[in-house]
Design a protein around this motif. Sequence first.
Motif, PDB file in Angstrom:
ATOM      1  N   GLY A 112       2.676   4.730  -6.495  1.00  0.00           N
ATOM      2  CA  GLY A 112       3.316   3.855  -5.520  1.00  0.00           C
ATOM      3  C   GLY A 112       4.143   4.624  -4.515  1.00  0.00           C
ATOM      4  N   GLY A 113       4.887   5.599  -5.004  1.00  0.00           N
ATOM      5  CA  GLY A 113       5.695   6.417  -4.112  1.00  0.00           C
ATOM      6  C   GLY A 113       4.837   7.227  -3.165  1.00  0.00           C
ATOM      7  N   ASN A 114       3.708   7.728  -3.667  1.00  0.00           N
ATOM      8  CA  ASN A 114       2.810   8.542  -2.852  1.00  0.00           C
ATOM      9  C   ASN A 114       2.254   7.738  -1.684  1.00  0.00           C
ATOM     10  N   ILE A 115       1.910   6.478  -1.937  1.00  0.00           N
ATOM     11  CA  ILE A 115       1.379   5.616  -0.876  1.00  0.00           C
ATOM     12  C   ILE A 115       2.507   5.121   0.034  1.00  0.00           C
ATOM     13  N   CYS A 116       3.602   4.663  -0.578  1.00  0.00           N
ATOM     14  CA  CYS A 116       4.692   4.075   0.216  1.00  0.00           C
ATOM     15  C   CYS A 116       5.432   5.103   1.062  1.00  0.00           C
ATOM     16  N   ASN A 117       5.295   6.375   0.734  1.00  0.00           N
ATOM     17  CA  ASN A 117       5.925   7.416   1.539  1.00  0.00           C
ATOM     18  C   ASN A 117       5.290   7.498   2.923  1.00  0.00           C
ATOM     19  N   GLY A 118       4.053   7.024   3.022  1.00  0.00           N
ATOM     20  CA  GLY A 118       3.400   6.936   4.333  1.00  0.00           C
ATOM     21  C   GLY A 118       2.860   8.236   4.886  1.00  0.00           C
ATOM     22  N   ALA A 119       2.805   9.284   4.077  1.00  0.00           N
ATOM     23  CA  ALA A 119       2.345  10.585   4.574  1.00  0.00           C
ATOM     24  C   ALA A 119       0.824  10.638   4.630  1.00  0.00           C
ATOM     25  N   THR A 120       0.285  11.100   5.732  1.00  0.00           N
ATOM     26  CA  THR A 120      -1.164  11.227   5.855  1.00  0.00           C
ATOM     27  C   THR A 120      -1.723  12.291   4.914  1.00  0.00           C
ATOM     28  N   SER A 121      -0.858  13.199   4.451  1.00  0.00           N
ATOM     29  CA  SER A 121      -1.288  14.272   3.557  1.00  0.00           C
ATOM     30  C   SER A 121      -1.290  13.867   2.089  1.00  0.00           C
ATOM     31  N   ALA A 122      -0.894  12.643   1.760  1.00  0.00           N
ATOM     32  CA  ALA A 122      -0.850  12.209   0.363  1.00  0.00           C
ATOM     33  C   ALA A 122      -2.227  12.342  -0.284  1.00  0.00           C
ATOM     34  N   ASP A 123      -2.293  13.011  -1.428  1.00  0.00           N
ATOM     35  CA  ASP A 123      -3.588  13.281  -2.056  1.00  0.00           C
ATOM     36  C   ASP A 123      -4.271  12.024  -2.573  1.00  0.00           C
ATOM     37  N   SER A 124      -3.501  10.971  -2.837  1.00  0.00           N
ATOM     38  CA  SER A 124      -4.119   9.728  -3.307  1.00  0.00           C
ATOM     39  C   SER A 124      -4.659   8.883  -2.155  1.00  0.00           C
ATOM     40  N   ALA A 125      -4.176   9.123  -0.945  1.00  0.00           N
ATOM     41  CA  ALA A 125      -4.395   8.187   0.158  1.00  0.00           C
ATOM     42  C   ALA A 125      -5.854   8.022   0.555  1.00  0.00           C
ATOM     43  N   SER A 126      -6.552   9.108   0.853  1.00  0.00           N
ATOM     44  CA  SER A 126      -7.934   8.967   1.327  1.00  0.00           C
ATOM     45  C   SER A 126      -8.832   8.389   0.237  1.00  0.00           C
ATOM     46  N   THR A 127      -8.544   8.732  -1.019  1.00  0.00           N
ATOM     47  CA  THR A 127      -9.315   8.165  -2.123  1.00  0.00           C
ATOM     48  C   THR A 127      -9.068   6.667  -2.249  1.00  0.00           C
ATOM     49  N   MET A 128      -7.806   6.250  -2.128  1.00  0.00           N
ATOM     50  CA  MET A 128      -7.484   4.824  -2.212  1.00  0.00           C
ATOM     51  C   MET A 128      -8.121   4.053  -1.057  1.00  0.00           C
ATOM     52  N   TRP A 129      -8.238   4.689   0.113  1.00  0.00           N
ATOM     53  CA  TRP A 129      -8.930   4.044   1.236  1.00  0.00           C
ATOM     54  C   TRP A 129     -10.403   3.826   0.893  1.00  0.00           C
ATOM     55  N   THR A 130     -11.054   4.843   0.318  1.00  0.00           N
ATOM     56  CA  THR A 130     -12.482   4.703   0.010  1.00  0.00           C
ATOM     57  C   THR A 130     -12.706   3.789  -1.184  1.00  0.00           C
ATOM     58  N   LEU A 131     -11.681   3.550  -1.995  1.00  0.00           N
ATOM     59  CA  LEU A 131     -11.774   2.589  -3.093  1.00  0.00           C
ATOM     60  C   LEU A 131     -11.462   1.168  -2.621  1.00  0.00           C
ATOM     61  N   GLU A 132     -11.080   1.033  -1.361  1.00  0.00           N
ATOM     62  CA  GLU A 132     -10.684  -0.248  -0.781  1.00  0.00           C
ATOM     63  C   GLU A 132      -9.613  -0.937  -1.627  1.00  0.00           C
ATOM     64  N   ALA A 133      -8.623  -0.135  -2.007  1.00  0.00           N
ATOM     65  CA  ALA A 133      -7.522  -0.624  -2.829  1.00  0.00           C
ATOM     66  C   ALA A 133      -6.656  -1.614  -2.061  1.00  0.00           C
ATOM     67  N   VAL A 134      -6.009  -2.482  -2.802  1.00  0.00           N
ATOM     68  CA  VAL A 134      -5.090  -3.473  -2.244  1.00  0.00           C
ATOM     69  C   VAL A 134      -3.712  -3.258  -2.869  1.00  0.00           C
ATOM     70  N   ALA A 135      -2.686  -3.151  -2.028  1.00  0.00           N
ATOM     71  CA  ALA A 135      -1.306  -3.008  -2.509  1.00  0.00           C
ATOM     72  C   ALA A 135      -0.679  -4.393  -2.622  1.00  0.00           C
ATOM     73  N   VAL A 136       0.037  -4.616  -3.722  1.00  0.00           N
ATOM     74  CA  VAL A 136       0.713  -5.893  -3.943  1.00  0.00           C
ATOM     75  C   VAL A 136       2.220  -5.656  -3.879  1.00  0.00           C
ATOM     76  N   LEU A 137       2.880  -6.316  -2.934  1.00  0.00           N
ATOM     77  CA  LEU A 137       4.306  -6.149  -2.684  1.00  0.00           C
ATOM     78  C   LEU A 137       5.050  -7.422  -3.051  1.00  0.00           C
ATOM     79  N   GLU A 138       6.306  -7.257  -3.474  1.00  0.00           N
ATOM     80  CA  GLU A 138       7.165  -8.420  -3.697  1.00  0.00           C
ATOM     81  C   GLU A 138       8.480  -8.230  -2.954  1.00  0.00           C
TER      82      GLU A 138
END
Length: 296
Positions: A112-138
């Motif tokens: 969550g921190g890796n995605i919410c940090n908003g960095a384009t260099s996050a190692d999880s980010a491009s993979t989560m994009w290709t997985l078409e992940a959905v973030a759930v916020l409250e």
Amino acid sequence: MFDIKSFYEAKSVADAVDALVKDPDAEIISGGTDVLIRVREGKDAGRSVVSIHNLQELKGVKLLENGDLWIGAGTSFSHITNDPLIQKYIPMLGEAVDQVGGPQIRNTGTIGGNICNGATSADSASTMWTLEAVAVLEGPEGERRVPVSGFYTGPGRTVRERTEVCKYFLIPRESYEGWAGHYIKYGKRKAMEIATLGCAVRVKLSEDKTRVEDVRLGYGVAGPTPLRCRKAEEGLKGCAVADQEAVAAFAKAALDEVNPRSSWRASKEFRLQLIEELAKRAFYEAVRKAGGEVNA
């Protein structure tokens, strides 16, 4: 010493949201591997922090009744890499986050921190994009769902409001079932390095493993936010996995959808070279993991 005005350990997600609403100077903290660095550098010094680090409701990986994968935002990188469900269904994500920092960072830092940090260099980010992940916020207004592809608004910026807590991510069943993928991180060294470029490719092959039914191509550090090269993807669908000309065209087409910049890590020109080359390498490795054969 860290210059923090106050520290509050939330008892639940709702409690964390309430604490953030009551204190307009408060910031959320989970693993702290990004937040505490900003505090130490003086960027967020003197602020209050609301910790969600020990909330068990934000941790773990589950397979839901509808087949979607549930990944708690507070799950550490190490736990994601070693989780049996991740290893069975989306090992690509476990391999990607296993390239974050060193063991101490991976044991503390969270998805969550890796995605919410908003960095384009996050190692999880491009993979989560290709997985078409959905973030759930409250937040104060309740729960909302945001596709990770629409989560980033600019370098270090996301749609998450200060008073919102990222609770978990959903990976749709149709985004992992029958798919295989590979992530390549390019850096000047193999460990403890921020990505110069990250490339993620996922493929779904025909039953006989000779043709590309579907493909997804994602990048980190190829623009101000992570991104998908959807036009390049369309050009490769239906092609033979061994068609080297089609794969080369796929990789070159990606150049029309990226916008890398020069930095002290690499020049724009070098990143463009990486974008094209890593797309081919990641594709061929994804095909191999999907059970296909290529001569490349």
